[in-house]
Each structure stands twice: as structure tokens, then as C-alpha cells.
Enzyme design. Structure first.
Site, short mmCIF file in Angstrom:
data_model
loop_
_atom_site.label_atom_id
_atom_site.label_comp_id
_atom_site.label_asym_id
_atom_site.label_seq_id
_atom_site.Cartn_x
_atom_site.Cartn_y
_atom_site.Cartn_z
N ASP A 83 0.86 -1.18 0.00
CA ASP A 83 0.00 0.00 0.00
C ASP A 83 0.89 1.23 0.00
O ASP A 83 1.43 1.62 1.04
CB ASP A 83 -0.87 0.01 1.25
CG ASP A 83 -1.90 -1.09 1.22
OD1 ASP A 83 -1.87 -1.97 2.09
OD2 ASP A 83 -2.72 -1.08 0.30
N ASP A 120 -10.54 -4.55 -1.51
CA ASP A 120 -9.53 -4.18 -0.53
C ASP A 120 -10.15 -3.30 0.55
O ASP A 120 -10.67 -2.23 0.27
CB ASP A 120 -8.41 -3.40 -1.26
CG ASP A 120 -7.31 -2.92 -0.34
OD1 ASP A 120 -6.36 -2.30 -0.84
OD2 ASP A 120 -7.41 -3.15 0.88
C1 DX5 Z 1 -6.28 1.23 2.10
C2 DX5 Z 1 -5.46 0.03 2.41
C3 DX5 Z 1 -6.14 -0.97 3.35
C4 DX5 Z 1 -5.30 -2.21 3.59
C5 DX5 Z 1 -6.12 -3.39 4.07
O1 DX5 Z 1 -6.67 1.88 3.21
O2 DX5 Z 1 -5.23 -0.59 1.16
O3 DX5 Z 1 -7.37 -1.31 2.76
O4 DX5 Z 1 -4.72 -2.56 2.41
O5 DX5 Z 1 -6.82 -2.99 5.18
P1 DX5 Z 1 -7.57 -4.01 6.17
O6 DX5 Z 1 -6.77 -3.95 7.43
O7 DX5 Z 1 -8.95 -3.47 6.29
O8 DX5 Z 1 -7.55 -5.39 5.54
#
Ligand code: DX5
Length: 237
Positions: free
Chosen positions: A38, A178
Site C-alpha cells: 500500500d 480491498d
Molecule cells: C487502504 C489500504 C487498506 C489495507 C487493508 O486503506 O489498502 O485497505 O490494504 O486494510 P484491512 O486492514 O482493512 O484489511
């Protein structure tokens, strides 16, 4: 329907940044299909995360492919950096591009697969004219910027629209989700038409460990995507 079974792709956002190489090795040992980085610039989203050098350093610890989710205001400036760092799939936000068709084409010219991410409020119509330049569409199920947020069920209608659009195109485009993906929400997203699932906080906090968590997520997605399928744990002995 999807050209492959459900893919489980962890986000390394919850990982211990002081031991990223080992964390990547542990994710590979857990049986993940790819790993998502990310990338956040502190402007497109309030958080600031991984530069290309960090990803390049982690690359030699991985036996699976890397994908970069560029949550940045100027993705065109950074495409080559993240490809050189070892990302085989680069995902840009439609909301951060002026010339989305050109950006996706450029990613492919760099020799890797292209992806476009849509924030929850962004309609699928924004991708209908670039499907031939796209290998993956990411339907964000949270507003991007942080892990550990709650899944937004309203995005399921959009996932269904994307699935219909991809099927009609006949193109092998992956539909990824995601944000807030757990052993419960993954079934909803899979039933709606997603086939690639990003999980961060749920997978990192699963009490049975990452390998069991990956297996549970994959099974839940498989059963949900093919209702006639019987869950392994439901089969009559
Ligand atoms: C954007 C990020 C999150 C992360 C996954 O905010 O991309 O979505 O990858 O987050 P969680 O902890 O919700 O799986």
C-alpha cells in the site's frame, strides 16, 4: 466467471516495518498468492508508507509476486520506480489520473500488468472505455488510507456491475477488493463477483495464524463464488 479460483493477497500495511523481509517470508510460507504494498504519499491519502527502495529490499525475500497499490496524487511520475523495485502489477487510482488510458498503457509498456482502483464513491463507468488496457480493477471496500476500517457493503452493487462488465468484455480482468476483508465479508464480496481479496488487519490478527487464515479466506471465497460447492468442513464424512 473468474478465470481462476479466489486469490488471497495480503496487505503488508500491518507488518512490523522493522522486520519486513521476515514478514514477507512468513506470508509466502502461509501460502498467499501475491503480496500488496500500500503505497501512500500523505496527500492522496493522509498516511505515508513504502518507497520503492523498501519494496526492492523486500523483493529478494519473496517467492510470490508483488503488486503496488499507488494511493498517490501523481502516479505517472512513479510508475517506473515501482516496476524497477520488483512490482509485477501496478494499480493506480482512477481519481488520481488525468489520462487514465495513457497511464494504464504506460504500465503495460513497462512490461508489467496494469490495474485501476476505484474509491467507494467512484462509479464503474470510469473504466468502461479502458478495459482493453486493464488487467485488474480494484473496487475499494473502504475509503483508502488506513488498515482496520469497516467494510462498506454498498460497494457490493458496484462489484456486481464490474463482474457483468468484465464478463461481457470477455477479457481476463481480475476484480479485486480491498478493505475490511474478513472471513465473513469475503463471502459477500465473492458472491458479488470479486475474485482477488486483499486482507491486512484480519489476517495479521487471526488467532490460528496466517496459514490457517489464508486457507479459511480462500475456502470462504470459493464456497461463496460457487454456491453449489460444499464447504470442506460441511462435507459428510
Ligand atoms: C487502504 C489500504 C487498506 C489495507 C487493508 O486503506 O489498502 O485497505 O490494504 O486494510 P484491512 O486492514 O482493512 O484489511
Amino acid at each position: 466467471m473468474a478465470q481462476h479460483g479466489p486469490l488471497i493477497v495480503p496487505s503488508v500495511l500491518p507488518a512490523d516495518a522493522a522486520r519486513l523481509g521476515v514478514e514477507v517470508e512468513e506470508l509466502c510460507a502461509a501460502g498467499v498468492d501475491r503480496i500488496q504494498w500500500d503505497v501512500m504519499d500523505g496527500v492522496f491519502v493522509p498516511n505515508l508508507t513504502f518507497g520503492p527502495d523498501v519494496i526492492a529490499a523486500a523483493r529478494r525475500h519473496s517467492t510470490v509476486g508483488f503488486e503496488a497499490h499507488l494511493m498517490v496524487v501523481a502516479p505517472d511520475e512513479l510508475l517506473g520506480r515501482y516496476v524497477d523495485a520488483g512490482c509485477e502489477l501496478v494499480i493506480v487510482h482512477a481519481e488520481a489520473t488525468t489520462h487514465l488510458h495513457r497511464t494504464l498503457h504506460r504500465i503495460r509498456e513497462l512490461g508489467v500488468r496494469s490495474g485501476v482502483a476505484l474509491n467507494p464513491a467512484t462509479p464503474v463507468s470510469i473504466v468502461e472505455n479502458v478495459l482493453d488496457e486493464t488487467d485488474l480493477v480494484l473496487a475499494m471496500t473502504v475509503n483508502p488510507g488506513f488498515g482496520g476500517q469497516s467494510y462498506i457493503p454498498a460497494v457490493e452493487a458496484k462489484i456486481g456491475q464490474l463482474r457483468a462488465m468484465v464478463e461481457e468484455s470477455g477479457l481476463p480482468i481480475e476484480i479485486e477488493v480491498d478493505g475490511g476483508i474478513t472471513d465473513v465479508t469475503i463471502g459477500r464480496a465473492a458472491a458479488a463477483g470479486a475474485d482477488v481479496f486483499i486482507s491486512g488487519s484480519w489476517l495479521y490478527s487471526y488467532p490460528g495464524g496466517k496459514a490457517a487464515g489464508v486457507q479459511l479466506l480462500r475456502e470462504r471465497a470459493r464456497v461463496a463464488a460457487s454456491p453449489s460447492a460444499v464447504a470442506v468442513d460441511d462435507r459428510v464424512a
